[in-house]
Write a protein that holds these residues in place. Structure first.
Motif, mmCIF file in Angstrom:
data_model
loop_
_atom_site.group_PDB
_atom_site.id
_atom_site.type_symbol
_atom_site.label_atom_id
_atom_site.label_comp_id
_atom_site.label_asym_id
_atom_site.label_seq_id
_atom_site.Cartn_x
_atom_site.Cartn_y
_atom_site.Cartn_z
ATOM 1 N N PHE A 137 0.825 -1.206 0.000
ATOM 2 C CA PHE A 137 0.000 0.000 0.000
ATOM 3 C C PHE A 137 0.867 1.267 0.000
ATOM 4 O O PHE A 137 0.680 2.167 -0.820
ATOM 5 C CB PHE A 137 -0.930 0.019 1.219
ATOM 6 C CG PHE A 137 -2.053 -0.963 1.161
ATOM 7 C CD1 PHE A 137 -3.188 -0.713 0.402
ATOM 8 C CD2 PHE A 137 -1.999 -2.146 1.881
ATOM 9 C CE1 PHE A 137 -4.237 -1.611 0.355
ATOM 10 C CE2 PHE A 137 -3.034 -3.052 1.848
ATOM 11 C CZ PHE A 137 -4.167 -2.789 1.082
ATOM 12 N N LEU A 138 1.814 1.341 0.943
ATOM 13 C CA LEU A 138 2.628 2.551 1.050
ATOM 14 C C LEU A 138 3.479 2.765 -0.198
ATOM 15 O O LEU A 138 3.736 3.895 -0.598
ATOM 16 C CB LEU A 138 3.505 2.506 2.306
ATOM 17 C CG LEU A 138 2.866 3.088 3.577
ATOM 18 C CD1 LEU A 138 1.652 2.275 4.007
ATOM 19 C CD2 LEU A 138 3.872 3.187 4.716
ATOM 20 N N LYS A 139 3.905 1.675 -0.818
ATOM 21 C CA LYS A 139 4.693 1.775 -2.048
ATOM 22 C C LYS A 139 3.902 2.481 -3.141
ATOM 23 O O LYS A 139 4.472 3.176 -3.988
ATOM 24 C CB LYS A 139 5.115 0.384 -2.505
ATOM 25 C CG LYS A 139 6.045 0.364 -3.706
ATOM 26 C CD LYS A 139 6.472 -1.052 -4.042
ATOM 27 C CE LYS A 139 7.422 -1.070 -5.244
ATOM 28 N NZ LYS A 139 7.842 -2.463 -5.569
ATOM 29 N N ARG A 140 2.573 2.288 -3.126
ATOM 30 C CA ARG A 140 1.699 2.952 -4.097
ATOM 31 C C ARG A 140 1.292 4.351 -3.648
ATOM 32 O O ARG A 140 0.520 5.021 -4.324
ATOM 33 C CB ARG A 140 0.429 2.128 -4.297
ATOM 34 C CG ARG A 140 0.591 0.919 -5.195
ATOM 35 C CD ARG A 140 -0.766 0.260 -5.419
ATOM 36 N NE ARG A 140 -0.705 -0.786 -6.428
ATOM 37 C CZ ARG A 140 -1.754 -1.495 -6.827
ATOM 38 N NH1 ARG A 140 -2.949 -1.261 -6.294
ATOM 39 N NH2 ARG A 140 -1.635 -2.426 -7.739
ATOM 40 N N SER A 241 -5.256 9.380 1.274
ATOM 41 C CA SER A 241 -3.986 9.063 0.610
ATOM 42 C C SER A 241 -4.143 8.971 -0.897
ATOM 43 O O SER A 241 -3.230 9.305 -1.645
ATOM 44 C CB SER A 241 -3.398 7.766 1.182
ATOM 45 O OG SER A 241 -4.164 6.643 0.801
ATOM 46 N N MET A 242 -5.318 8.520 -1.349
ATOM 47 C CA MET A 242 -5.553 8.382 -2.780
ATOM 48 C C MET A 242 -5.813 9.723 -3.462
ATOM 49 O O MET A 242 -5.561 9.886 -4.661
ATOM 50 C CB MET A 242 -6.746 7.449 -3.023
ATOM 51 C CG MET A 242 -6.487 6.017 -2.596
ATOM 52 S SD MET A 242 -7.999 5.040 -2.586
ATOM 53 C CE MET A 242 -8.425 5.084 -4.320
ATOM 54 N N ARG A 243 -6.302 10.689 -2.699
ATOM 55 C CA ARG A 243 -6.670 11.971 -3.291
ATOM 56 C C ARG A 243 -5.466 12.895 -3.476
ATOM 57 O O ARG A 243 -5.501 13.838 -4.259
ATOM 58 C CB ARG A 243 -7.731 12.646 -2.436
ATOM 59 C CG ARG A 243 -8.423 13.820 -3.116
ATOM 60 C CD ARG A 243 -9.649 14.255 -2.358
ATOM 61 N NE ARG A 243 -10.425 15.224 -3.103
ATOM 62 C CZ ARG A 243 -11.625 15.652 -2.747
ATOM 63 N NH1 ARG A 243 -12.194 15.170 -1.646
ATOM 64 N NH2 ARG A 243 -12.264 16.528 -3.477
ATOM 65 N N ARG A 244 -4.374 12.605 -2.755
ATOM 66 C CA ARG A 244 -3.200 13.458 -2.846
ATOM 67 C C ARG A 244 -2.573 13.383 -4.232
ATOM 68 O O ARG A 244 -2.720 12.391 -4.937
ATOM 69 C CB ARG A 244 -2.137 12.995 -1.828
ATOM 70 C CG ARG A 244 -2.527 13.115 -0.389
ATOM 71 C CD ARG A 244 -1.441 12.513 0.474
ATOM 72 N NE ARG A 244 -1.130 11.156 0.034
ATOM 73 C CZ ARG A 244 0.057 10.575 0.164
ATOM 74 N NH1 ARG A 244 1.054 11.233 0.686
ATOM 75 N NH2 ARG A 244 0.239 9.338 -0.243
ATOM 76 N N PRO A 245 -1.826 14.395 -4.622
ATOM 77 C CA PRO A 245 -1.014 14.260 -5.833
ATOM 78 C C PRO A 245 -0.034 13.114 -5.663
ATOM 79 O O PRO A 245 0.441 12.840 -4.564
ATOM 80 C CB PRO A 245 -0.277 15.608 -5.900
ATOM 81 C CG PRO A 245 -1.099 16.535 -5.072
ATOM 82 C CD PRO A 245 -1.703 15.700 -3.984
ATOM 83 N N ALA A 246 0.269 12.433 -6.757
ATOM 84 C CA ALA A 246 1.197 11.306 -6.677
ATOM 85 C C ALA A 246 2.545 11.794 -6.163
ATOM 86 O O ALA A 246 3.072 12.803 -6.638
ATOM 87 C CB ALA A 246 1.368 10.689 -8.055
ATOM 88 N N PRO A 247 3.128 11.093 -5.169
ATOM 89 C CA PRO A 247 4.415 11.522 -4.644
ATOM 90 C C PRO A 247 5.533 11.324 -5.664
ATOM 91 O O PRO A 247 5.421 10.481 -6.554
ATOM 92 C CB PRO A 247 4.611 10.626 -3.413
ATOM 93 C CG PRO A 247 3.806 9.416 -3.704
ATOM 94 C CD PRO A 247 2.612 9.897 -4.497
#
Length: 247
Positions: A137-140, A241-247
């Protein structure tokens, strides 16, 4: 079933539920999740069935949530369609955990994210020696969902759960058995036969198997907080976490 992405077959008193979307490594879409739920509903309705084996076709047991589904949901996870779609995926492995008969996950290849939740929801796991078990999950860039911390830690304990869920450690079959994440590890081509052998043993008395499974789960099931509560804890964090811009 609505399509051929989930197959339900019966072998004596054993139901075999097969994830059959190898082109996307059996990643779960809302539609596929709905088929899984329908399969488990049918198993419960057939009281002559005393055990369930869940397996996957191809190189993966289940690669988690479908990438396009997660991408669409990430645009606005609280939008009604996105929320319902993610809820269907949650519901599919939660439904496996509520199946009346004892359940076994026959795990070959990789299991990631929601695929980990699916195998964790079963009563027992038989895994291939070269299996790749990864929370992921955190990797994504996502917070875990579906009560993942509860499901994992009830099997492997706090330390190993932290290593896997927070720090991204990947586990193979031998390590899974050592940690208590699986009962047995075998060569890839022996996994499903062994799962079916165990399932047939308990399924000889379907009525007893169902009563015993219900009480087994009540007496051993998730510590500290219930799985249902853990799911509600994790859902808003995962949506954030899904709504944030991709890190």
């Amino acid at each position: 079933m609505a399509s051929d992405e989930v197959l339900l077959e019966v072998d004596g008193a054993v139901a075999v539920v097969t994830l059959n979307a190898p082109e996307r490594r059996n990643a779960l879409t809302p539609a596929m999740a709905a088929e899984l739920i329908a399969a488990f509903d049918e198993v419960d309705a057939r009281t002559e069935l005393g055990a369930v084996v869940v397996r996957g076709v191809g190189r993966s047991f289940c690669a988690g949530g479908d990438v396009q589904t997660l991408t669409d949901a990430g645009r606005d996870p609280a939008a009604p369609d996105a929320y319902a779609g993610m809820g269907a995926i949650y519901d599919s492995f939660y439904r496996l955990g509520q199946v009346h008969a004892p359940t076994i996950a026959a795990v070959r290849g990789s299991a990631v994210g929601a695929g980990m939740n699916l195998l964790l929801a079963a009563d027992l796991r038989i895994v291939a020696r070269d299996a790749r078990l990864l929370c992921g999950f955190l990797k994504r860039g996502m917070h875990p969902g579906g009560g993942h911390f509860v499901l994992l830690s009830r099997l492997v304990g706090r330390e190993a759960a932290a290593a896997m869920a927070l720090f991204g450690e990947e586990v193979d079959g031998e390590t899974a058995v050592r940690l208590g994440l699986a009962w047995e590890t075998l060569d890839d081509d022996a996994v499903e036969d062994r799962a079916l052998e165990l399932a047939a043993r308990v399924a000889r008395d379907p009525s007893l198997a169902r009563v015993a499974a219900a009480n087994f789960r009540k007496e051993t099931g998730p510590p500290h907080v219930s799985w249902e509560i853990a799911t509600q804890f994790e859902r808003p964090a995962q949506m954030w976490s899904m709504r944030r811009p991709a890190p």
